[in-house]
Write an enzyme that holds these catalytic residues in place. Sequence first.
Site, short mmCIF file in Angstrom:
data_model
loop_
_atom_site.label_atom_id
_atom_site.label_comp_id
_atom_site.label_asym_id
_atom_site.label_seq_id
_atom_site.Cartn_x
_atom_site.Cartn_y
_atom_site.Cartn_z
N ASP A 39 -19.98 74.80 -44.75
CA ASP A 39 -19.18 75.86 -44.16
C ASP A 39 -20.04 77.12 -44.00
O ASP A 39 -20.49 77.70 -44.98
CB ASP A 39 -17.98 76.16 -45.06
N ASP A 40 -20.28 77.54 -42.76
CA ASP A 40 -21.06 78.73 -42.43
C ASP A 40 -22.54 78.56 -42.76
O ASP A 40 -23.24 79.56 -43.00
CB ASP A 40 -20.52 79.97 -43.16
N CYS A 79 -14.28 78.18 -37.81
CA CYS A 79 -14.01 76.90 -38.48
C CYS A 79 -12.82 76.08 -38.01
O CYS A 79 -12.94 74.86 -37.87
CB CYS A 79 -13.94 77.10 -39.99
N ARG A 83 -13.55 72.31 -36.73
CA ARG A 83 -13.12 71.12 -37.49
C ARG A 83 -12.23 70.22 -36.64
O ARG A 83 -12.29 68.99 -36.75
CB ARG A 83 -12.39 71.58 -38.76
N LYS A 133 -12.51 71.16 -47.81
CA LYS A 133 -11.75 72.11 -46.98
C LYS A 133 -11.13 71.41 -45.77
O LYS A 133 -11.80 70.66 -45.07
CB LYS A 133 -12.67 73.23 -46.54
N HIS A 135 -8.25 73.16 -43.35
CA HIS A 135 -8.12 74.30 -42.44
C HIS A 135 -7.60 73.94 -41.04
O HIS A 135 -7.95 74.58 -40.06
CB HIS A 135 -9.43 75.07 -42.33
N SER A 158 -9.77 78.31 -45.94
CA SER A 158 -11.00 78.94 -46.40
C SER A 158 -10.85 79.49 -47.81
O SER A 158 -9.76 79.89 -48.23
CB SER A 158 -11.40 80.07 -45.44
N HIS A 247 -19.48 79.45 -47.35
CA HIS A 247 -18.51 80.47 -46.92
C HIS A 247 -18.30 81.43 -48.09
O HIS A 247 -18.26 81.02 -49.24
CB HIS A 247 -17.20 79.78 -46.55
N ASP A 299 -20.16 73.61 -39.92
CA ASP A 299 -19.07 73.89 -38.98
C ASP A 299 -19.42 74.96 -37.96
O ASP A 299 -18.86 75.00 -36.87
CB ASP A 299 -17.78 74.24 -39.72
N ASN A 300 -20.32 75.87 -38.30
CA ASN A 300 -20.75 76.93 -37.37
C ASN A 300 -21.91 77.67 -38.01
O ASN A 300 -22.35 77.34 -39.12
CB ASN A 300 -19.61 77.89 -37.03
N LYS A 320 -22.07 83.19 -36.60
CA LYS A 320 -20.65 82.84 -36.57
C LYS A 320 -19.87 83.76 -35.62
O LYS A 320 -20.20 84.94 -35.50
CB LYS A 320 -20.09 82.94 -37.98
#
Length: 454
Positions: A39-40, A79, A83, A133, A135, A158, A247, A299-300, A320
């Site tokens: 994540d991130d 995100c 996803r 996660k 989301h 998140s 994240h 994810d990004n 992001k």
Amino acid sequence: MRMRNLSTKLILCLLAATPFAVTAVSAAETPNIIVIYADDLGYGDLGCYGAEGYTTPNLDRMAEEGIRFTDFSTSSSICTPSRAGLLTGRYAQRWGHDGKVYFPHHDNGMPTDEVTIAEVLKAKGYQTGIVGKWHLGHLPEFLPTNQGFDFYFGIPYSNDMWQDPEAKLAEDVVFNANLTREDFQNEEVDNKKLHRNQVPLMLGNEVIEWPVDQSQITRRYAEKAKEFIVANKAEPFFLYLAHSMPHTPLFASDAFNGKSERGLFGDVIEELDWSVGEVLQTLRDNELEKNTLVIFTSDNGPWLSKKDHAGTAGSLRDGKFSAYEGGCRVPCIAWQPGTVPAGLTCDAQTSTLDFLPTFAALANTQPPQDREIDGLDIREVLAGNFDQAPQRDFFLYRGKAIRQGDWKYIENKKRKQLFNLSSDKEESKNLFGQFPERAQDMAKQLTKVTEQLK
């Protein structure tokens, strides 16, 4: 008014009413599939992508034993739609998503008639699980157990959010930090203000712990992923391991806290790397490595405004939220000893959108035939045949930019930009003035595509 929590019996009935005919398939006939989603995590945040100040030996070894991708992108730089794109092979705009993320006070989520990888593989006899996660909506009708997953353990959104007081609590729910059931279910307080970063841990459709100790979450995800692998080693399985880190807020366990030169961010990445090593070693210990495709990605791009608590996109522009490459282009490593060739670097344009059609083909089935799929079958790429990579008509960046081949056009409030990524992946040279006709054609295509997706 929100729907009441669905009973376990009703959930099972809904899962049984799948649009696909379930077929029993042995693990020897089709590969197990594991997607590990950070994540991130930015393009420059792993050792094999140039990171400094910490080490990622397990991911570096994974790259040495597999394929490292240099032009791999997610379907969004934030995100929730990212996803959704991974799991459905479709841009989230196709079902009306507005490009934002879901919060605990929201009543919506990804529609249940969207078909996920889990549903496609479940119909072929796969056991399906998600650890981490989600989301894509935290209400019962939107949770993983209603989107094709047999098993769910993780945080529903998140890790910087809070709790929904209407969420279903398990009878033996554990309350931490001197908080109580009354604190959780108190609708009179401002949860966003009072309980921010205090997120629930769920098993299935129930909250089993609140607030979860986030310093232990990476370790617990790894342990639960290993349990899922061992429990399902005799039959094909799909595991979606969606980490909450890096994240913010960042957390690392005592075994990693304060260990890296890079500070807490480096500690978090080293623990994330450790968790990948645990998963791969579990496959080796159970002689599953040759029949399990493992893909690691993010994810990004990095949340740059978090400064020391954020990573880097390397030489790529921005991070992001952005339509520039630093927002959507992320690290990606594919690994399956004996099937995915070792030590290769792939510069073919690929995406998380490609997972669903590719995994479906590997399982000897097809993607849903009643809807547009934006992803492509990249089995040839995974076999090392990069010159046979399928060519996509376009690639969209949050509805603000479009890519066709190596050309990328970006339109924002300030200016219009045209880049050629083959020679300028840093997006430092605006070619709009040199190629106005191409820019105009791509502008028209961007408008046409975004309208078609609505």
